[in-house]
Design a protein around this motif. Structure first.
Motif, PDB file in Angstrom:
ATOM      1  N   LEU A  58       0.828  -1.198   0.000  1.00 37.78           N
ATOM      2  CA  LEU A  58       0.000   0.000   0.000  1.00 37.78           C
ATOM      3  C   LEU A  58       0.868   1.256   0.000  1.00 37.78           C
ATOM      4  N   GLY A  59       1.935   1.231   0.791  1.00 42.38           N
ATOM      5  CA  GLY A  59       2.826   2.379   0.814  1.00 42.38           C
ATOM      6  C   GLY A  59       3.448   2.650  -0.545  1.00 42.38           C
ATOM      7  N   ALA A  60       3.776   1.586  -1.283  1.00 39.38           N
ATOM      8  CA  ALA A  60       4.327   1.756  -2.620  1.00 39.38           C
ATOM      9  C   ALA A  60       3.295   2.307  -3.593  1.00 39.38           C
ATOM     10  N   ALA A  61       2.039   1.888  -3.423  1.00 43.49           N
ATOM     11  CA  ALA A  61       0.972   2.343  -4.315  1.00 43.49           C
ATOM     12  C   ALA A  61       0.509   3.755  -4.001  1.00 43.49           C
ATOM     13  N   MET A  62       0.687   4.192  -2.741  1.00 50.73           N
ATOM     14  CA  MET A  62       0.246   5.515  -2.304  1.00 50.73           C
ATOM     15  C   MET A  62       1.428   6.284  -1.716  1.00 50.73           C
ATOM     16  N   PRO A  63       2.298   6.831  -2.559  1.00 50.92           N
ATOM     17  CA  PRO A  63       3.477   7.520  -2.045  1.00 50.92           C
ATOM     18  C   PRO A  63       3.151   8.781  -1.246  1.00 50.92           C
TER      19      PRO A  63
END
Length: 280
Positions: A58-63
């Motif tokens: 999720l962190g990678a998808a939502m920087p």
């Protein structure tokens, strides 16, 4: 009923911080949709509390967001034991959204009850599985009277109340009013015409929008809009009304540019900054 506007010199802190408690191994996308909507409506900061197994993805998808891993159950849901940590994180926020992508109703019900005991004086949006324990949480909801927004469609409302869906659809305005007054919540009963009711007996309807909004993930964006507006300083009723309208208007614009059917939930939030710029 204008949306609070930041000063010209204000930074992201002035527009509020949102905590989104969401997601599961099967539904990372619901968390992404809700968080994107939070930011597109103008909130300043976004943090996720999600099951540990999806936090990195999720962190990678939502920087734009901070993604914090929570203890999870064997099924991949956030464990009720995470409530203390989540409540601590929520204390730094202006509004909290609980529910998008939380599939395990039993685990989510325990988590919501634990959070309602710990969270104080914060506006909350309960969506999807987070609403299913409403009847069991009556006393806990009383502590938060006027600060909680619930966002069911007719089927979810029927499940919340233990009634037939046909009964809800027969008089949705009356059901929305009844639930709002009985539980002290703001109710957004979603449908082709949505009904918004406040705990004081006030009520509105909104038929703005089109059939294309009935698409997978659309409700996650609506919940994000409402939460983001509360973070900006709108009271729960005002945030619900604006959220429903913005959701419908975004759908209308997408219908004109893409076609009535086939536009995606991920496209809905992208329409909102321009709508707000024109209206506010």
């Amino acid at each position: 009923m204008p949306i609070p506007s930041p000063s010209g010199e204000g930074g992201k802190e002035e527009r509020g911080r949102v905590l989104v408690v969401a997601g599961s191994r099967e539904l990372i996308g619901a968390a992404i949709l809700a968080g994107t909507a939070v930011l597109r409506v103008g909130a300043g900061k976004l943090q996720y509390n999600v099951p540990a197994s999806i936090a990195f993805h999720l962190g990678a998808a939502m920087p734009e967001a901070r993604s914090v891993a929570m203890p999870e159950t064997p099924s991949g849901a956030i464990a009720a034991g995470a409530a203390e940590t989540i409540a601590g994180n929520a204390g730094k926020c202006s509004a909290v959204l609980i529910g998008p992508g939380l599939l395990d109703e039993e685990a989510t019900g325990e988590l919501v009850a634990a959070l309602l005991r710990r969270l104080e004086a914060l506006p909350l949006v309960l969506d999807a599985a987070a609403m299913m324990g409403l009847k069991r949480h009556r006393e806990l909801l009383a502590r938060h009277a006027g600060r909680i927004v619930v966002t069911p469609h007719a089927g979810e409302m029927a499940g919340m109340l233990g009634r037939d869906k046909a009964e809800i659809e027969a008089d949705p305005a009356a059901v929305a009013r009844e639930v709002a007054q009985e539980y002290g919540t703001v109710v957004v009963l979603k449908g082709a015409c949505s009904y918004i009711a406040g705990p004081g007996g006030e009520a509105w309807s909104c038929g703005h929008g089109n059939v294309g909004l009935g698409t997978s993930g659309s409700g996650d964006t609506l919940a994000g809009f409402i939460t983001g507006l509360m973070a900006r300083g709108a009271d729960p009723v005002r945030a619900a009304l604006w959220g429903v309208y913005l959701h419908g208007e975004a759908g209308n614009r997408l219908a004109r540019s893409r076609g009535l059917l086939g536009y995606l939930a991920r496209e809905i939030p992208d329409e909102v900054p321009a709508i707000l710029a024109e209206m506010c």
